[in-house]
Design an enzyme around this catalytic site. Structure first.
Site, mmCIF file in Angstrom:
data_model
loop_
_atom_site.group_PDB
_atom_site.id
_atom_site.type_symbol
_atom_site.label_atom_id
_atom_site.label_comp_id
_atom_site.label_asym_id
_atom_site.label_seq_id
_atom_site.Cartn_x
_atom_site.Cartn_y
_atom_site.Cartn_z
ATOM 1 N N ASP A 10 27.131 -26.907 35.392
ATOM 2 C CA ASP A 10 26.119 -27.393 34.440
ATOM 3 C C ASP A 10 26.723 -27.446 33.038
ATOM 4 O OD1 ASP A 10 26.282 -24.596 34.227
ATOM 5 O OD2 ASP A 10 24.182 -24.395 33.611
ATOM 6 N N ASP A 15 31.842 -24.141 31.564
ATOM 7 C CA ASP A 15 31.980 -24.968 32.773
ATOM 8 C C ASP A 15 33.091 -25.998 32.581
ATOM 9 O OD1 ASP A 15 29.056 -24.604 34.347
ATOM 10 O OD2 ASP A 15 28.925 -24.448 32.183
ATOM 11 N N ASN A 39 22.536 -25.117 31.615
ATOM 12 C CA ASN A 39 22.916 -25.025 30.207
ATOM 13 C C ASN A 39 22.243 -26.105 29.369
ATOM 14 O OD1 ASN A 39 24.579 -22.757 30.316
ATOM 15 N ND2 ASN A 39 26.348 -23.956 30.957
ATOM 16 N N THR A 124 29.176 -22.641 39.041
ATOM 17 C CA THR A 124 29.228 -22.061 37.692
ATOM 18 C C THR A 124 27.935 -22.288 36.915
ATOM 19 O OG1 THR A 124 30.280 -24.063 36.787
ATOM 20 C CG2 THR A 124 31.733 -22.298 37.571
ATOM 21 N N PHE A 165 21.945 -15.324 32.794
ATOM 22 C CA PHE A 165 21.279 -16.616 32.654
ATOM 23 C C PHE A 165 21.273 -17.463 33.928
ATOM 24 C CE2 PHE A 165 21.612 -21.195 31.715
ATOM 25 C CZ PHE A 165 20.353 -21.413 31.152
ATOM 26 N N ASN A 166 22.432 -17.657 34.574
ATOM 27 C CA ASN A 166 22.488 -18.547 35.740
ATOM 28 C C ASN A 166 21.520 -18.115 36.841
ATOM 29 O OD1 ASN A 166 24.397 -20.260 34.672
ATOM 30 N ND2 ASN A 166 26.130 -19.364 35.772
ATOM 31 N N HIS A 240 32.930 -17.141 30.593
ATOM 32 C CA HIS A 240 32.308 -16.763 31.860
ATOM 33 C C HIS A 240 32.846 -17.576 33.041
ATOM 34 C CE1 HIS A 240 29.315 -14.590 29.449
ATOM 35 N NE2 HIS A 240 29.131 -15.694 28.758
ATOM 36 N N ASP A 241 32.577 -18.868 33.022
ATOM 37 C CA ASP A 241 32.839 -19.704 34.199
ATOM 38 C C ASP A 241 34.315 -19.821 34.581
ATOM 39 O OD1 ASP A 241 30.114 -20.067 34.319
ATOM 40 O OD2 ASP A 241 30.150 -21.959 33.242
#
Length: 311
Positions: A10, A15, A39, A124, A165-166, A240-241
């Site tokens: 996203d 990402d 996102n 992701t 969040f995800n 993160h991703d």
């Protein structure tokens, strides 16, 4: 041997960086890109994936957009983190190719059906597409090698006190994926908050003399601003991703523990929490390899080396 992957994302700054690493690595075969709402809104995340592929001159990779909303709850996005476009901070080209004339789950199915080898699904963003795919095409689950995902937290969350969040965006989808019986690798906040890129390292990105690196210099500068809030305690921006791709490329840079992970979907305060059975208290199967530690210098070197591969 290359690992064939489908990247379900996203975009989103981190990402986009994960996508770049997948394209740059000789160990990864990026067979398809699918997009989810998270996102940013679904139209923006699809457009952003195509903008990045156009920038990196890999328009041959098929792209398809996925579900426009989570399975149950209304969509919530993270425009406060990623900006109005979802990829604020750099002038990116408009896509010069079209998405596939099919949905994300249809592209997943086509890619997996046509593959002579098992495919790894890298997620992701929210897990909406992955969950729907598993429900619609259960006969193809035996051709999925593993699902590697960024999401969740063992303890502190970043969207509600204990929720990442995800998973927050679509907890019901995450619960389906985590209980599907497919091998799982999870990159939670516990590891991604250690995977920070520092300000002086972002400056070094701009010293890499190619359009892709220059674009990421702008993207990372924008992304870092949100994480300057003192409450986080960061020294830079957590990537993160990219931890998902880094693990696939070089798992030796991570410390992990196999444990049972499930998702809370009913809690008044904890909906979306990933419940990680670190001490084996439930007796449930250890379904997830949870990443907990990272060799940060090695991780940053991998990102820099990946950026250098572009013309």
């Amino acid at each position: 041997m290359m690992t064939k992957i489908i990247l379900d994302c996203d975009p989103g700054h981190d990402d986009a960086l994960a996508m770049m690493m997948a394209i740059a690595s000789p160990k990864i075969d990026l067979a398809a890109v699918t997009t989810s709402a998270g996102n940013q809104t679904p139209d923006k995340t699809l457009n952003n994936a195509m903008r990045m592929l156009t920038l990196m001159k890999h328009e041959e990779i098929p792209v398809a957009g996925g579900n426009h909303t989570p399975l149950v709850k209304p969509l919530e996005t993270a425009g406060n983190v990623h900006g109005k476009s979802g990829l604020d901070g750099a002038e990116l080209p408009d896509p010069d190719f079209k998405p596939q004339n099919m949905t994300a789950i249809e592209l997943m199915a086509k890619t997996i059906q046509e593959s002579n080898e098992k495919v790894t699904l890298v997620v992701t963003g929210p897990m909406t597409n992955a969950a729907i795919f598993l429900r619609v095409y259960p006969e193809l689950t035996n051709k999925i090698e593993r699902i590697v995902f960024m999401g969740g937290a063992m303890g502190l969350g970043n969207w509600t006190p204990s929720v990442e969040f995800n998973i927050f965006v679509d907890p019901e989808a995450a619960k389906i994926v985590l209980n599907a019986g497919i091998p799982l690798t999870m990159a939670p906040l516990n590891v991604t908050h250690k995977a920070q890129i520092l300000k002086d390292e972002i400056k070094k990105v701009d010293e890499i003399n190619n359009p892709v690196a220059h674009a990421f210099y702008g993207l990372l500068n924008f992304f870092e601003i949100y994480h300057e809030a003192p409450k986080w305690g960061f020294k830079g921006a957590p990537l993160h991703d990219p931890c998902t791709l880094a693990w696939l490329i070089d798992p030796s840079m991570f410390e992990s523990k196999l444990m049972n992970v499930d998702v809370e979907t009913q809690g008044e305060l904890t909906t979306g929490e990933t419940v990680c059975d670190y001490y084996e208290l439930t007796g449930k199967p250890q379904n997830t390899d949870v990443l907990l530690g990272i060799d940060r210098p090695k991780f940053i070197k991998l990102i820099m080396d990946s950026l250098r591969t572009f013309d």
